[in-house]
Design a protein around this motif. Structure first.
Motif, PDB file in Angstrom:
ATOM      1  N   GLU A  96      35.123 -60.850 103.361  1.00  0.00           N
ATOM      2  CA  GLU A  96      35.864 -61.760 102.484  1.00  0.00           C
ATOM      3  C   GLU A  96      35.860 -61.260 101.040  1.00  0.00           C
ATOM      4  OE1 GLU A  96      38.577 -64.010 102.009  1.00  0.00           O
ATOM      5  OE2 GLU A  96      37.625 -64.477 103.922  1.00  0.00           O
ATOM      6  N   LEU A  97      34.777 -60.640 100.619  1.00  0.00           N
ATOM      7  CA  LEU A  97      34.721 -60.063  99.278  1.00  0.00           C
ATOM      8  C   LEU A  97      35.809 -58.999  99.119  1.00  0.00           C
ATOM      9  CD1 LEU A  97      33.231 -59.759  96.533  1.00  0.00           C
ATOM     10  CD2 LEU A  97      31.768 -58.045  97.662  1.00  0.00           C
ATOM     11  N   ALA A  98      35.926 -58.114 100.114  1.00  0.00           N
ATOM     12  CA  ALA A  98      36.974 -57.090 100.071  1.00  0.00           C
ATOM     13  C   ALA A  98      38.350 -57.725 100.134  1.00  0.00           C
ATOM     14  CB  ALA A  98      36.789 -56.108 101.227  1.00  0.00           C
ATOM     15  N   ASN A  99      38.494 -58.742 100.955  1.00  0.00           N
ATOM     16  CA  ASN A  99      39.784 -59.413 101.097  1.00  0.00           C
ATOM     17  C   ASN A  99      40.237 -60.022  99.774  1.00  0.00           C
ATOM     18  OD1 ASN A  99      42.002 -60.520 102.677  1.00  0.00           O
ATOM     19  ND2 ASN A  99      40.970 -62.492 102.554  1.00  0.00           N
ATOM     20  N   GLN A 100      39.324 -60.641  99.065  1.00  0.00           N
ATOM     21  CA  GLN A 100      39.672 -61.302  97.808  1.00  0.00           C
ATOM     22  C   GLN A 100      39.853 -60.313  96.667  1.00  0.00           C
ATOM     23  OE1 GLN A 100      40.456 -64.512  97.591  1.00  0.00           O
ATOM     24  NE2 GLN A 100      39.991 -64.861  99.751  1.00  0.00           N
ATOM     25  N   LEU A 101      38.884 -59.418  96.471  1.00  0.00           N
ATOM     26  CA  LEU A 101      38.993 -58.462  95.367  1.00  0.00           C
ATOM     27  C   LEU A 101      40.131 -57.470  95.600  1.00  0.00           C
ATOM     28  CD1 LEU A 101      35.261 -57.597  94.525  1.00  0.00           C
ATOM     29  CD2 LEU A 101      36.783 -59.214  93.363  1.00  0.00           C
ATOM     30  N   GLY A 102      40.354 -57.099  96.847  1.00  0.00           N
ATOM     31  CA  GLY A 102      41.407 -56.143  97.160  1.00  0.00           C
ATOM     32  C   GLY A 102      42.753 -56.762  97.413  1.00  0.00           C
ATOM     33  N   LYS A 103      42.824 -58.125  97.375  1.00  0.00           N
ATOM     34  CA  LYS A 103      44.085 -58.856  97.617  1.00  0.00           C
ATOM     35  C   LYS A 103      44.753 -58.381  98.916  1.00  0.00           C
ATOM     36  CE  LYS A 103      44.793 -59.305  92.621  1.00  0.00           C
ATOM     37  NZ  LYS A 103      43.901 -60.465  92.520  1.00  0.00           N
ATOM     38  N   LEU A 104      43.948 -58.360  99.975  1.00  0.00           N
ATOM     39  CA  LEU A 104      44.409 -57.806 101.248  1.00  0.00           C
ATOM     40  C   LEU A 104      45.168 -58.815 102.107  1.00  0.00           C
ATOM     41  CD1 LEU A 104      41.207 -55.785 102.228  1.00  0.00           C
ATOM     42  CD2 LEU A 104      43.222 -54.991 100.969  1.00  0.00           C
ATOM     43  N   GLU A 105      44.933 -60.095 101.894  1.00  0.00           N
ATOM     44  CA  GLU A 105      45.576 -61.159 102.666  1.00  0.00           C
ATOM     45  C   GLU A 105      45.344 -60.979 104.171  1.00  0.00           C
ATOM     46  OE1 GLU A 105      49.656 -61.552 101.490  1.00  0.00           O
ATOM     47  OE2 GLU A 105      49.148 -62.125  99.448  1.00  0.00           O
ATOM     48  N   LEU A 106      44.107 -60.704 104.530  1.00  0.00           N
ATOM     49  CA  LEU A 106      43.755 -60.544 105.937  1.00  0.00           C
ATOM     50  C   LEU A 106      43.861 -61.877 106.668  1.00  0.00           C
ATOM     51  CD1 LEU A 106      40.521 -58.369 105.565  1.00  0.00           C
ATOM     52  CD2 LEU A 106      42.779 -57.559 106.289  1.00  0.00           C
ATOM     53  N   THR A 107      44.313 -61.834 107.905  1.00  0.00           N
ATOM     54  CA  THR A 107      44.318 -63.037 108.744  1.00  0.00           C
ATOM     55  C   THR A 107      42.916 -63.250 109.307  1.00  0.00           C
ATOM     56  OG1 THR A 107      44.843 -61.844 110.783  1.00  0.00           O
ATOM     57  CG2 THR A 107      46.715 -62.565 109.399  1.00  0.00           C
ATOM     58  N   GLN A 108      42.692 -64.442 109.874  1.00  0.00           N
ATOM     59  CA  GLN A 108      41.407 -64.713 110.505  1.00  0.00           C
ATOM     60  C   GLN A 108      41.154 -63.757 111.667  1.00  0.00           C
ATOM     61  OE1 GLN A 108      39.782 -66.346 108.367  1.00  0.00           O
ATOM     62  NE2 GLN A 108      39.459 -68.427 109.151  1.00  0.00           N
ATOM     63  N   ASP A 109      42.200 -63.457 112.436  1.00  0.00           N
ATOM     64  CA  ASP A 109      42.050 -62.526 113.555  1.00  0.00           C
ATOM     65  C   ASP A 109      41.664 -61.136 113.062  1.00  0.00           C
ATOM     66  OD1 ASP A 109      42.658 -64.455 115.413  1.00  0.00           O
ATOM     67  OD2 ASP A 109      44.752 -63.852 115.671  1.00  0.00           O
ATOM     68  N   GLU A 110      42.263 -60.702 111.961  1.00  0.00           N
ATOM     69  CA  GLU A 110      41.934 -59.385 111.416  1.00  0.00           C
ATOM     70  C   GLU A 110      40.495 -59.353 110.904  1.00  0.00           C
ATOM     71  OE1 GLU A 110      46.320 -57.836 109.878  1.00  0.00           O
ATOM     72  OE2 GLU A 110      45.162 -59.225 108.626  1.00  0.00           O
ATOM     73  N   LYS A 111      40.082 -60.419 110.246  1.00  0.00           N
ATOM     74  CA  LYS A 111      38.700 -60.483 109.756  1.00  0.00           C
ATOM     75  C   LYS A 111      37.720 -60.450 110.921  1.00  0.00           C
ATOM     76  CE  LYS A 111      40.036 -63.482 105.892  1.00  0.00           C
ATOM     77  NZ  LYS A 111      39.906 -64.871 105.371  1.00  0.00           N
ATOM     78  N   LEU A 112      38.037 -61.179 111.983  1.00  0.00           N
ATOM     79  CA  LEU A 112      37.137 -61.222 113.136  1.00  0.00           C
ATOM     80  C   LEU A 112      37.042 -59.860 113.804  1.00  0.00           C
ATOM     81  CD1 LEU A 112      35.329 -62.822 115.035  1.00  0.00           C
ATOM     82  CD2 LEU A 112      37.359 -63.464 116.348  1.00  0.00           C
ATOM     83  N   ASN A 113      38.148 -59.166 113.932  1.00  0.00           N
ATOM     84  CA  ASN A 113      38.121 -57.828 114.523  1.00  0.00           C
ATOM     85  C   ASN A 113      37.260 -56.878 113.708  1.00  0.00           C
ATOM     86  OD1 ASN A 113      39.761 -57.027 117.023  1.00  0.00           O
ATOM     87  ND2 ASN A 113      41.129 -58.478 116.029  1.00  0.00           N
ATOM     88  N   ILE A 114      37.412 -56.928 112.387  1.00  0.00           N
ATOM     89  CA  ILE A 114      36.602 -56.072 111.522  1.00  0.00           C
ATOM     90  C   ILE A 114      35.122 -56.413 111.682  1.00  0.00           C
ATOM     91  CG2 ILE A 114      36.068 -55.460 109.129  1.00  0.00           C
ATOM     92  CD1 ILE A 114      39.056 -56.069 108.504  1.00  0.00           C
TER      93      ILE A 114
END
Length: 291
Positions: A96-114
């Motif tokens: 989530e830190l990478a998602n927010q600072l990097g403005k990645l707009e990851l979905t929940q499914d993408e976060k779970l896979n990672i």
């Protein structure tokens, strides 16, 4: 700017490596000003790095390698190496830190896979991310998760003062089960999931305590679970099980019976703490981030 991630209790007996619940202890990450190098301020012990070697930052940089360093404040009331998903909470926070600072707009499914690719299995990371009860799998590099509303009941945990590493706890497990045992173990787990989905806690608890996958092999590492389960049954608890790889022992019990059960367990004077817990219904929570 904050990221809050709940603790988790995995397996629920027969849901080995695939089922978990989120509970109300938390890791909180405060993202402060930009810095020349990553700085992670915490009071979690000297063995936890305070620089880019911290699991939080390692995870974030796996997601996006060119993130601008920041000063981070990390606080947690999730005990380390106790079977409550402390490392999984850090992994979810790092994503989530990478998602927010990097403005990645990851979905929940993408976060779970990672998260599953980093952790190896979904039983802790899925409820940490999604909250509640989650049934999940990670097969051939693809994560699948079904969140369910956990039926209302009280939780009571015995958290030992001694640590138990996941590595040591996994070393005692068998490398295989017979076909007959595998079918039986799978049937027990299937019925447990169905019972939980229908809020049949008595039946779910019965299945939880018939686990064939891991508890009987790990009980010698946490011998007090036998006495705790006996006392819990006398107080009509729905289920007693080893949380994750242990050594925490988790109990599901009716809310009006929890206090008396806790008092009875405290009389044992075991080397640990008896703790009231509740289900976290939210999962990871983000607040204060700006464009």
């Amino acid at each position: 700017m904050k990221i809050t991630v709940p603790a988790t209790s995995a397996n629920l007996g027969c849901g080995f490596d695939s089922i978990g619940i989120a509970v109300n202890r938390y890791l909180t990450i405060e993202v402060l000003e930009k810095a020349d190098v990553w700085q992670v301020e915490h009071t979690l012990g000297e063995e936890i790095p305070s620089n880019a070697d911290n699991l939080l930052i390692e995870t974030a940089l796996q997601v996006k390698s060119d993130l601008v360093p920041h000063r981070i404040k990390m606080t947690s009331d999730i005990p380390l190496t106790r079977g409550l998903g402390s490392s999984s909470s850090v992994i979810v926070a790092g994503i989530e830190l990478a998602n927010q600072l990097g403005k990645l707009e990851l979905t929940q499914d993408e976060k779970l896979n990672i998260a599953c690719k980093i952790e190896g299995h979904p039983d802790n990371v899925a409820p940490a991310l999604l909250g509640n009860l989650v049934v999940a799998s990670f097969i051939d590099g693809e994560a699948y998760a079904i969140p369910l509303h956990f039926p209302y009941c009280a939780l009571l945990a015995y958290i030992p003062n001694t640590e138990l590493s996941t590595k040591r706890s996994r070393e005692v497990l068998p490398s295989s089960l017979s076909f007959e045992d595998a079918v039986k173990a799978s049937a027990i787990s299937n019925v447990m999931i169905a019972a939980l989905s229908k809020h049949h806690l008595h039946l779910a608890g019965k299945m939880i305590e018939q686990d064939l996958f891991h508890e009987k092999y790990r009980t010698p590492l946490v011998p007090e679970i036998t006495t705790i389960r006996e006392i819990a049954k006398k107080h009509n608890a729905y289920a007693t099980y080893l949380s994750g790889a242990g050594p925490t022992v988790m109990m599901f019990v009716a809310s009006n019976l929890r206090k008396n059960l806790a008092l009875e367990l405290e009389k044992l004077e075991l080397d640990g703490e008896v703790v009231y817990l509740e289900i976290d219904r939210i999962g990871v929570n983000i607040s204060g981030f700006e464009d």
